[in-house]
Design a protein around this motif. Structure first.
Motif, PDB file in Angstrom:
ATOM      1  N   GLN A  87      12.797  37.414  95.166  1.00 53.80           N
ATOM      2  CA  GLN A  87      12.364  37.933  96.460  1.00 53.80           C
ATOM      3  C   GLN A  87      11.319  39.018  96.263  1.00 53.80           C
ATOM      4  N   ARG A  88      10.345  39.041  97.193  1.00 48.77           N
ATOM      5  CA  ARG A  88       9.382  40.143  97.206  1.00 48.77           C
ATOM      6  C   ARG A  88       8.810  40.277  98.610  1.00 48.77           C
ATOM      7  N   SER A  89       8.228  41.419  98.894  1.00 53.87           N
ATOM      8  CA  SER A  89       7.643  41.691 100.193  1.00 53.87           C
ATOM      9  C   SER A  89       6.204  41.185 100.202  1.00 53.87           C
ATOM     10  N   ILE A  90       5.837  40.447 101.283  1.00 52.34           N
ATOM     11  CA  ILE A  90       4.478  39.927 101.401  1.00 52.34           C
ATOM     12  C   ILE A  90       3.915  40.274 102.772  1.00 52.34           C
ATOM     13  N   ASP A  91       2.590  40.199 102.894  1.00 44.69           N
ATOM     14  CA  ASP A  91       1.927  40.307 104.185  1.00 44.69           C
ATOM     15  C   ASP A  91       1.964  38.910 104.787  1.00 44.69           C
ATOM     16  N   PHE A  92       2.757  38.730 105.840  1.00 39.68           N
ATOM     17  CA  PHE A  92       2.932  37.431 106.476  1.00 39.68           C
ATOM     18  C   PHE A  92       2.200  37.445 107.808  1.00 39.68           C
ATOM     19  N   PHE A  93       0.896  37.133 107.770  1.00 44.84           N
ATOM     20  CA  PHE A  93       0.040  37.132 108.948  1.00 44.84           C
ATOM     21  C   PHE A  93       0.112  38.450 109.702  1.00 44.84           C
ATOM     22  N   GLY A  94      -0.050  39.551 108.968  1.00 44.45           N
ATOM     23  CA  GLY A  94      -0.131  40.867 109.585  1.00 44.45           C
ATOM     24  C   GLY A  94       1.165  41.640 109.684  1.00 44.45           C
TER      25      GLY A  94
ATOM     26  N   VAL B 101      10.444  37.847 101.435  1.00 47.66           N
ATOM     27  CA  VAL B 101      10.635  36.407 101.317  1.00 47.66           C
ATOM     28  C   VAL B 101      11.092  36.017  99.923  1.00 47.66           C
ATOM     29  N   GLY B 102      11.667  34.838  99.841  1.00 46.41           N
ATOM     30  CA  GLY B 102      12.154  34.322  98.572  1.00 46.41           C
ATOM     31  C   GLY B 102      11.278  33.207  98.054  1.00 46.41           C
ATOM     32  N   PHE B 103      11.095  33.187  96.769  1.00 49.96           N
ATOM     33  CA  PHE B 103      10.341  32.137  96.083  1.00 49.96           C
ATOM     34  C   PHE B 103      11.272  31.495  95.073  1.00 49.96           C
ATOM     35  N   TYR B 104      11.352  30.176  95.078  1.00 48.59           N
ATOM     36  CA  TYR B 104      12.256  29.483  94.161  1.00 48.59           C
ATOM     37  C   TYR B 104      11.529  28.527  93.227  1.00 48.59           C
TER      38      TYR B 104
ATOM     39  N   SER C 121       2.381  27.102 110.325  1.00 45.35           N
ATOM     40  CA  SER C 121       2.622  25.674 110.126  1.00 45.35           C
ATOM     41  C   SER C 121       3.390  25.423 108.838  1.00 45.35           C
ATOM     42  N   SER C 122       3.281  26.326 107.906  1.00 50.70           N
ATOM     43  CA  SER C 122       3.993  26.240 106.641  1.00 50.70           C
ATOM     44  C   SER C 122       4.559  27.620 106.362  1.00 50.70           C
ATOM     45  N   THR C 123       5.827  27.696 106.042  1.00 50.86           N
ATOM     46  CA  THR C 123       6.457  28.998 105.877  1.00 50.86           C
ATOM     47  C   THR C 123       7.094  29.126 104.505  1.00 50.86           C
ATOM     48  N   PRO C 124       7.407  30.358 104.081  1.00 51.87           N
ATOM     49  CA  PRO C 124       8.187  30.539 102.859  1.00 51.87           C
ATOM     50  C   PRO C 124       9.581  29.946 103.041  1.00 51.87           C
ATOM     51  N   SER C 125      10.317  29.800 101.984  1.00 48.36           N
ATOM     52  CA  SER C 125      11.663  29.240 102.052  1.00 48.36           C
ATOM     53  C   SER C 125      12.543  30.069 102.983  1.00 48.36           C
ATOM     54  N   PRO C 126      12.981  29.490 104.129  1.00 42.66           N
ATOM     55  CA  PRO C 126      13.783  30.273 105.059  1.00 42.66           C
ATOM     56  C   PRO C 126      15.153  30.662 104.506  1.00 42.66           C
TER      57      PRO C 126
ATOM     58  N   LEU D  13      15.826  31.678 101.497  1.00 42.47           N
ATOM     59  CA  LEU D  13      15.676  32.824 100.611  1.00 42.47           C
ATOM     60  C   LEU D  13      14.967  33.999 101.270  1.00 42.47           C
ATOM     61  N   THR D  14      14.606  33.851 102.537  1.00 41.87           N
ATOM     62  CA  THR D  14      13.819  34.856 103.233  1.00 41.87           C
ATOM     63  C   THR D  14      14.708  35.684 104.163  1.00 41.87           C
ATOM     64  N   GLU D  15      14.526  36.992 104.129  1.00 46.16           N
ATOM     65  CA  GLU D  15      15.384  37.900 104.891  1.00 46.16           C
ATOM     66  C   GLU D  15      15.449  37.545 106.377  1.00 46.16           C
ATOM     67  N   HIS D  16      14.312  37.238 106.999  1.00 48.86           N
ATOM     68  CA  HIS D  16      14.271  36.886 108.420  1.00 48.86           C
ATOM     69  C   HIS D  16      13.868  35.427 108.606  1.00 48.86           C
ATOM     70  N   GLY D  17      14.349  34.561 107.721  1.00 43.89           N
ATOM     71  CA  GLY D  17      13.978  33.147 107.747  1.00 43.89           C
ATOM     72  C   GLY D  17      14.323  32.445 109.040  1.00 43.89           C
ATOM     73  N   ILE D  18      15.468  32.756 109.622  1.00 45.95           N
ATOM     74  CA  ILE D  18      15.883  32.135 110.884  1.00 45.95           C
ATOM     75  C   ILE D  18      14.893  32.511 111.992  1.00 45.95           C
TER      76      ILE D  18
END
Length: 75
Positions: A2-9, A14-17, A52-57, A59-64
């Motif tokens: 997991q790491r923090s990213i800029d997700f469209f501002g 988010v999690g990366f697997y 249209s494409s998102t990180p793995s929900p 593994l992502t803190e606010h994926g839902i």
């Protein structure tokens, strides 16, 4: 991982697997990417406000919430 990213501002944790990393620029699409490495985190078409494409929900803190935005935009 997991790491923090800029997700469209906005910052999202988010999690990366996967070790696969996309880089580059796609004409006509908004890209959420790491400014230092160019690694692509998500894509968004101009006509659709949610990504249209998102990180793995899973593994992502606010994926839902991210998926809810995507699905609401499709409806």
């Amino acid at each position: 991982m997991q790491r923090s990213i800029d997700f469209f501002g906005r910052q999202e944790r988010v999690g990366f697997y996967s070790t696969f990393v996309a880089v580059g620029d796609v004409p006509g699409l908004s890209i959420s990417s790491d400014p230092d490495t160019g690694e692509v985190h998500a894509l968004r078409a101009p006509a659709s406000p949610p990504p249209s494409s998102t990180p793995s929900p899973v593994l992502t803190e606010h994926g839902i919430d991210i998926l809810a935005e995507l699905l609401t935009g499709l409806l």
